[in-house]
Design an enzyme around this catalytic site. Structure first.
Site, mmCIF file in Angstrom:
data_model
loop_
_atom_site.group_PDB
_atom_site.id
_atom_site.type_symbol
_atom_site.label_atom_id
_atom_site.label_comp_id
_atom_site.label_asym_id
_atom_site.label_seq_id
_atom_site.Cartn_x
_atom_site.Cartn_y
_atom_site.Cartn_z
ATOM 1 N N HIS A 145 -87.086 14.298 44.882
ATOM 2 C CA HIS A 145 -87.413 15.133 46.031
ATOM 3 C C HIS A 145 -88.389 16.219 45.573
ATOM 4 C CE1 HIS A 145 -86.494 16.943 49.968
ATOM 5 N NE2 HIS A 145 -86.625 18.113 49.348
ATOM 6 N N ASP A 161 -84.629 9.973 46.325
ATOM 7 C CA ASP A 161 -84.381 11.237 47.010
ATOM 8 C C ASP A 161 -83.080 11.163 47.793
ATOM 9 O OD1 ASP A 161 -84.539 13.660 48.316
ATOM 10 O OD2 ASP A 161 -86.148 13.036 49.671
ATOM 11 N N SER A 171 -90.379 18.123 53.065
ATOM 12 C CA SER A 171 -88.993 18.587 53.101
ATOM 13 C C SER A 171 -88.734 19.423 54.347
ATOM 14 C CB SER A 171 -88.673 19.344 51.815
ATOM 15 O OG SER A 171 -87.299 19.565 51.676
#
Length: 696
Positions: A658, A628, A433
């Site tokens: 995610h 995601d 991320s």
């Protein structure tokens, strides 16, 4: 069921199920219907109508969505994902409809519960239909093969406008997590219950034990009332401030949760917290190692400051217990250990490999401690020391502080690899991320500064575009319990420094400084076990629509001409065909679109970087999730690197949200996805990077 196959069968089955229930529950005209029967007949009629409208729309998308994949061996993009989510919803409706038709007249049939669930999925189907219309608008208006509207601010503004007004609570009640792997749904339910309970007490400005006790008392109503839970979750994700999100997500670092995680993680011989003072470094120039180039310590916003790191190693190696390294250890930090070796055993020699890790958390939360579980497993599986960087967090430390600290930590690791148990013959950067973003931008900064670039990058579901530009996968923020747009936009604004003041961190504070440990423990306790029975109670869908005049003023839609679902001739301000409106919420989300130019800085949004800033990057291995909201970030960035001739691979895993690396101990699917990341890192170390055109 594979994409593009059997859709006719799905819609035929849906229609048959709807007709069976309508016929069975309508009954003889001379007999009165029960309230549940009337509700179900109305609901099944709406579902049938949605299905008839969706069939040609799905046909249009499935005919072209393969053009937006990275390549033919990597099926994955936001258009595919939206169709996949719709498929999950329809299959659940069909299964539930068959159950109702077969069992409605039986003695122990829970009519109210089953009808309420069907009504919830009807609402979800309505909103998914709206998302598919919005996706088709993107398909029609974007350039061929492009997933983002980078040059069309109006499309992005319309996307945000629709998000702020559309009803989202139905996705966080009875329908919560229907699109994900079934083994993860209980965990997601637990997260949502704990979040809304914590949010209610947070909103009442309580603290310490009082907040935790109040959360414990109020959590029960969110367990037994899915509609109330969904409405409260919608309120929280739309309107609570960044302080709430930082505090809640940092609960993962409470003693209780970290203790539970450690029970399931591998035992490592080295787990050291390091604090490196802000001293200038001299590193060899990559172009001429005989020459040295200076590397300054991080200085943005409040001047030079130390950089915190964590060294994890499955085996104790030479240098890792040296007095020189011990100078950097923080003696009062928790979970610091260098295990004592059995008598007669010897330390391992330095590894030729070194993994430098940047954690995720939206640039605003968590530390290496939150990610210890999978890092320990990686250290064992790869037999490599790992240095994880605890960079400063926004909004107190917006861009470029985190980038400066990560780059400095990388350079320090190169210079001091002998202390870390490595010769650094091969160095890989890894992150998830926000950490994936930092892996890429640190490598860009290394090229710009002339120092050695890493030998490869493994970025899991990275954020490569820190704007609210519309893409089909970002439409998932309407339904994603872990990454709603309201939360995503707050993180992006915080990192960009939008409307915030920076302050120097206080010495000795931790990410849990705003939340006492007893509070964290009690809140963690109250959520355990709630998820196993979360969906078994209470009726009625919640829809709270706006008035017609409110809708028109919010939408600013100039015309309502009827258009074919496949027609590219949408009117300038019209996203939905005549006769259809999505459900709207009673309160608007508070979304601030990042307007400062920082979000378009290449070191913030590497997807926007010119080619000359990306040329020379090491092999980049991207591991994304099909479900995601940031999927399209990875697909478009992989395409950009490939088209430049840069070595890049992309792997898209299925059915996971995610942040799946932090869930790697909860389900087989997340463990498999974590293993894929390990294999990509191993490929960097073993020089097995495939050509740029390959994806697996």
């Amino acid at each position: 069921m594979r994409f593009g196959m059997d859709w006719g069968l799905v819609f035929t089955s849906l229609k048959v199920v709807c007709e069976e229930n309508i016929t069975a529950l309508s009954g003889p005209h001379d007999l009165p219907q029960s309230d549940a029967s009337r509700r179900l007949v109305t609901c099944m009629s709406k579902i049938r109508d949605h299905g008839e409208a969706l069939e040609p729309l799905v046909s249009c998308l499935t005919a072209v969505y393969h053009h937006y994949d990275f390549d033919s061996d990597t099926p994955g993009n936001g258009y595919r994902t939206l169709v996949k989510v719709l498929q999950s919803c329809l299959l659940h409706i069909i299964q539930k409809g068959r159950y109702i038709a077969s069992n409605y007249n039986r003695a122990f049939f829970r009519a109210d519960h089953n009808v309420s669930e069907m009504e919830a999925y009807c609402s979800a189907l309505c909103q998914l239909r709206a998302l598919l219309y919005l996706a088709q608008r993107l398909l029609n208006d974007n350039d061929y093969g492009q997933l983002y509207s980078l040059q069309d601010g109006e499309l992005s503004r319309r996307f945000v406008r629709e998000y702020t007004s559309m009803h989202k609570a139905c996705f966080y009640g009875r329908c919560l997590g229907f699109q994900f792997s079934p083994t993860l749904r209980p965990f997601l339910q637990t997260i949502v219950i704990s979040m809304v309970s914590f949010g209610e007490s947070y909103d009442k400005l309580q603290s310490g034990l009082g907040m935790a006790a109040f959360s414990l008392l109020t959590s029960g109503k969110y367990v037994i009332d899915p509609e109330l839970r969904g409405a409260e979750f919608e309120r929280i994700t739309q309107n609570l401030d960044m302080k709430f999100w930082k505090t809640f997500w940092n609960l993962t670092e409470s003693e209780l949760l970290s203790g539970l995680a450690s029970l399931a993680s591998n035992t490592v011989e080295v787990n050291l917290v390091l604090t490196v003072p802000p001293e200038p470094l001299l590193l060899p120039l990559a172009s001429d190692p005989k020459l040295l180039t200076p590397v300054s310590p991080p200085v943005a916003h409040w001047g030079p400051g130390p950089v915190h790191m964590r060294l994890i190693s499955y085996e104790l190696r030479e240098g890792q217990d040296s007095e020189e390294l011990m100078v950097f250890t923080c003696t009062n930090a928790p979970q610091i250990s260098v295990s004592l070796l059995p008598f007669g055993s010897q330390k391992r020699p330095p590894s030729p490999w070194l993994l430098v890790h940047f954690h995720g958390g939206g640039f605003v939360a968590q530390t290496s401690k939150s990610h210890e579980n999978y890092l320990k497993s990686w250290s064992k599986d790869l037999n490599v020391p790992i240095l994880s960087v605890d960079y400063s967090l926004a909004p107190e430390a917006p861009f470029p502080r985190a980038l400066e600290e990560c780059f400095y930590a990388y350079c320090w690791a190169l210079k001091n690899c002998h202390l870390l148990g490595s010769t650094a013959e091969r160095v890989c950067l890894a992150g998830d991320s926000a950490g994936g973003n930092l892996c890429i931008t640190v490598s860009m900064k290394a090229m710009a500064c002339g120092v050695r670039v890493p030998d490869g990058i493994m970025a899991a579901y990275p954020a490569t575009l820190l704007t609210t530009d519309a893409s089909p996968s970002r439409l998932l923020t309407l339904i994603d319990p872990l990454l709603p747009l309201g939360v995503l936009s707050k993180c992006l604004n915080a990192y960009a420094g939008f409307d915030c003041q920076t302050v120097e961190p206080t010495e000795g504070t931790t990410t849990l400084s705003a939340l006492r440990r007893d509070t964290a423990s009690l809140i963690s306790d109250l959520t355990m076990g709630a998820s196993n029975w979360i969906q078994s109670f209470l009726p009625a869908e919640v829809a709270g629509p706006f008035t017609v005049s409110d809708r028109r003023s919010l939408s600013n839609e100039a015309d309502r001409r009827s258009v074919s679902p496949c027609s590219p001739d949408f009117s300038e301000h019209r996203d939905y065909p005549e006769g259809f409106e999505p459900l709207y919420s009673e309160r608007l989300a508070v979304i601030q679109m990042p307007s400062c130019p920082i979000v378009k800085n290449p070191f913030v949004s590497p997807l926007l970087a010119p080619e000359d800033m990306l040329r020379g990057l090491p092999p980049v291995h991207l591991v994304a999730s099909a479900l995601d909201a940031l999927l399209d970030d990875s697909v478009m960035f992989a395409k950009k690197l490939r088209d430049m001739g840069q070595p890049v691979t992309l792997r898209v895993v299925e059915d996971l949200p995610h942040g799946f690396l932090s869930l790697s101990g909860l389900a087989k699917e997340t463990k498999v996805a974590s293993d894929i990341c390990v294999e990509r890192i191993r490929a960097v170390f073993q020089q097995q990077s495939p050509p740029s055109s390959m994806c697996r």
